[in-house]
Design a protein around this motif. Sequence first.
Motif, short mmCIF file in Angstrom:
data_model
loop_
_atom_site.label_atom_id
_atom_site.label_comp_id
_atom_site.label_asym_id
_atom_site.label_seq_id
_atom_site.Cartn_x
_atom_site.Cartn_y
_atom_site.Cartn_z
N PRO A 1 0.82 -1.22 0.00
CA PRO A 1 0.00 0.00 0.00
C PRO A 1 0.86 1.27 0.00
N ASP A 2 2.19 1.10 -0.07
CA ASP A 2 3.12 2.22 0.07
C ASP A 2 3.60 2.73 -1.28
N GLN A 3 3.94 3.99 -1.31
CA GLN A 3 4.55 4.60 -2.48
C GLN A 3 6.07 4.52 -2.31
N LEU A 4 6.77 4.01 -3.32
CA LEU A 4 8.20 3.77 -3.21
C LEU A 4 8.98 4.76 -4.09
N SER A 5 10.01 5.34 -3.52
CA SER A 5 10.84 6.29 -4.26
C SER A 5 12.09 5.63 -4.83
N TYR A 6 12.44 4.47 -4.31
CA TYR A 6 13.63 3.76 -4.78
C TYR A 6 13.47 2.27 -4.51
N LEU A 7 14.32 1.50 -5.16
CA LEU A 7 14.35 0.05 -4.98
C LEU A 7 15.74 -0.34 -4.48
N TRP A 8 15.80 -1.39 -3.69
CA TRP A 8 17.09 -1.91 -3.22
C TRP A 8 17.32 -3.29 -3.84
N LEU A 9 18.52 -3.48 -4.37
CA LEU A 9 18.94 -4.76 -4.94
C LEU A 9 20.16 -5.28 -4.21
N GLN A 10 20.29 -6.59 -4.16
CA GLN A 10 21.43 -7.24 -3.52
C GLN A 10 22.52 -7.53 -4.56
N LEU A 11 23.74 -7.12 -4.24
CA LEU A 11 24.92 -7.43 -5.05
C LEU A 11 25.82 -8.33 -4.21
N ASP A 12 25.39 -9.56 -4.01
CA ASP A 12 26.08 -10.44 -3.06
C ASP A 12 27.50 -10.77 -3.49
N GLN A 13 27.75 -10.73 -4.80
CA GLN A 13 29.10 -11.00 -5.29
C GLN A 13 30.11 -10.03 -4.70
N ASN A 14 29.68 -8.82 -4.34
CA ASN A 14 30.60 -7.82 -3.79
C ASN A 14 31.13 -8.20 -2.42
N ASN A 15 30.55 -9.21 -1.81
CA ASN A 15 31.10 -9.73 -0.57
C ASN A 15 32.52 -10.25 -0.76
N ARG A 16 32.88 -10.56 -2.02
CA ARG A 16 34.20 -11.08 -2.32
C ARG A 16 35.12 -10.04 -2.94
N SER A 17 34.75 -8.77 -2.83
CA SER A 17 35.57 -7.71 -3.41
C SER A 17 36.79 -7.42 -2.53
N LYS A 18 37.74 -6.69 -3.08
CA LYS A 18 38.95 -6.34 -2.32
C LYS A 18 38.61 -5.51 -1.09
N ASP A 19 37.56 -4.72 -1.20
CA ASP A 19 37.20 -3.81 -0.11
C ASP A 19 36.05 -4.35 0.73
#
Length: 776
Positions: free
Chosen positions: A89-107
């Motif tokens: 029932p809510d109006q959304l201004s943005y969406l969130w996506l998961q980038l799980d591969q970044n768990n293995r990044s250098k940082d």
Amino acid sequence: MIKKLLALAAIGLVGTAPVWAQQTEQNHAVRFEQLGTMLRTPNVYRTASGAPGHMYWQQQANYVIDVELNDDNQSIKGTETVTYINNSPDQLSYLWLQLDQNNRSKDSDTPKITESSINPQMSLRQLEGILWHSDDYDLKIASIKDSKGTPLNIAINKTMMRVDLPQPLKAGESFSFSIDWSFNIHDRVGFIGGRPGYEFFPKDGNYLYTMAEWFPRLAVYSDFQGWQNKQFLGTGEFALTFGNYEVRITVPADHMVGATGVLQNPEEVLSSTELARWNKAKQTYDEPVIIRTQAEAEALEKKKASGKKTWIFKAENVRDFAWTSSRKFIWDAMAVKQGGKDVMAMSYYGKEGNPLWEQYSTKVVAHTIKSYSSHTFDYPYPTAISVEASNGMEYPMICFNYGRPDADGTYSEAVKYGMIGVIIHEVGHNFFPMIVNSDERQWSWMDEGLNTFMQFMAEQEWDRDYPSRRGPAHKIVPYMRSERNTLEPIMTNSENIIQFGPNAYAKPATALNILRETVMGRELFDYAFKEYARRWMFKHPTPDDLFRTMEDASAVDLDWFWRGWFYGTDPVDISIENVTWFKLDNRPPAERKAEAKAAYDREEDYITREFNKTDVPQTVLEADPKTRDFYNSYNRFAVTPEDDAKYKSFVASLSDREKAVFNSNMNFYEMTFRNVGGLVMPLIIEFHYADGTSEIERIPAEIWRKNETEVTKVFAKQKEVLRFVIDPKRETADIDESSNYWPRQYQPSRFEMFKGPAGVRGASTGDNPMKKANKK
């Protein structure tokens, strides 16, 4: 009637007190308080009964994905189009996506927040884990555009990506956008490890890819927490949105691909022989049909083909999509009758998995579907796949498992049962959380614990002597006995748990098994648990929904159980503190006074009198008769006519019911129990009688309501009891069984000494009787 009973003669039984006692500020009104405000307030989305409310809603995300695997440099690139449907029932201004591969990044934050130290000896993998900088594994976002091709603003915060919408997405509306992305695949057997990645086989120079967490995925937006955008740190797994998928996977032409969903173009990607075998498998229910044989797979390993093929899969109402690809794969399949339809049970494995996998894997998949369905709901998906990948991880319709024989084809019993167990577990995850879609990142136990409980039942249905590691109450005792500073309640965020396996898997599985076998009973538990599964299939439940449903469908007040087992860390340790044996004294006066005389004589027969017979030649009373009076000749133990008359009058006054009690010769045992550990549980008491028989009585946990520290209860028995045992079948996970006996019975704890090297997960490291037998 009680006032007419004669006095009781008490006989004390000897025993010892416990070494340590429970410390508490008050001894009642704590453990049996209702959970109340500890649970979320019921509303139109989630009811007080634990069922979805009449206005329950959840979001949907549909995907169309094209992805290509590069087998030369171990990378993938892809394009996905996402259609997000706002059912809230809510109006959304943005969406969130998961980038799980970044768990293995250098940082990545994962190595930064992981404690490390230097030991006298360090393995290369330990050192690489500290260095963490060998390659770049970030998921690279090339572009994000709306359906008109207009670039969208994004913000990437480590493993989460926010997509800013050009205009607010209103309730009931949908929004489509596309993402181009790529990343380098990591070696999951190497120091980074993890669920997805590749394994390289030096002997034949080939790769086996298990592709998961491989594309940007919509996070969950829910009624109870809004966006679930907690960072992925490696332990807390995934909260994902249901949707439909169409995925086109381009791989080398000689690769075999398995994936979530149903293959749409078998005629294009399978040889004519494989296609014929595949069609046969769809009509075969007793034994798996081998679609690509070991000999055929080995031939492909030796001579790599040129060109590419695109495999197309579709899946409906799934929360994720995973796939596997390799030219090494042997593939077998069989059909399973389930809920009025056929489900294809399948396995993919390299030659390294045989003969174990060919014999067991697909049959275990089929058994798991049948077992879990019988306890929850009919398996709704068209396929269930097990992939040998020296790993253990689950996704809709496909899972990656371990269990690899030695090079000579022999294997230890531990490897065999380990493989069967992990296949049951990972296939079982289709039910929890792939369908009953809980939030793993917040409550790991809601999928791992429930699934481990279901796994235990399936293991025991596979083999009556199956060596199940988790589920039986007594096997959680070492964890419950741990130092308090290493324990957390089950209701703890995944990333904050020290002993993750015991906490998220074993303890909740044990708790559910205790509920089923001891607290509720199988009939009530099975109905309520199935009700929970059916209410929340293809929805997003919380712990509150489980707790409330189990009570709602059974009429069993379980707040004390949830409070103790899920919100606390107290162990079970109930001690028999004391037992006193009482007999109803219904003897006539002559017998009673004769016993009193004998007791008096024993009491007065002490050593001083013995010595004084010679050391005191004459007492005053003996020397001077004037010192004697009435009491020197009075016999207090003589039976008078008044005694007999009083006794007969009393007996004559008894009613028939009272006479039955008076003449019953019952034994009354007053037992005192102490709650040493703090976790209240039912009292399960076994009485061992003098005639060699025994019986068990069960007292509900509510006996501790008025005093949570110590309770006393009298048991009336026709037979004489020689020994008392509490929790004789080890049902409650009592951490100190030495105090469960009266009189006390101590037994030594034993330990086993062994010596052996560590090995690859799923490979033999211990005793292998099969290998020894083959050498003879």
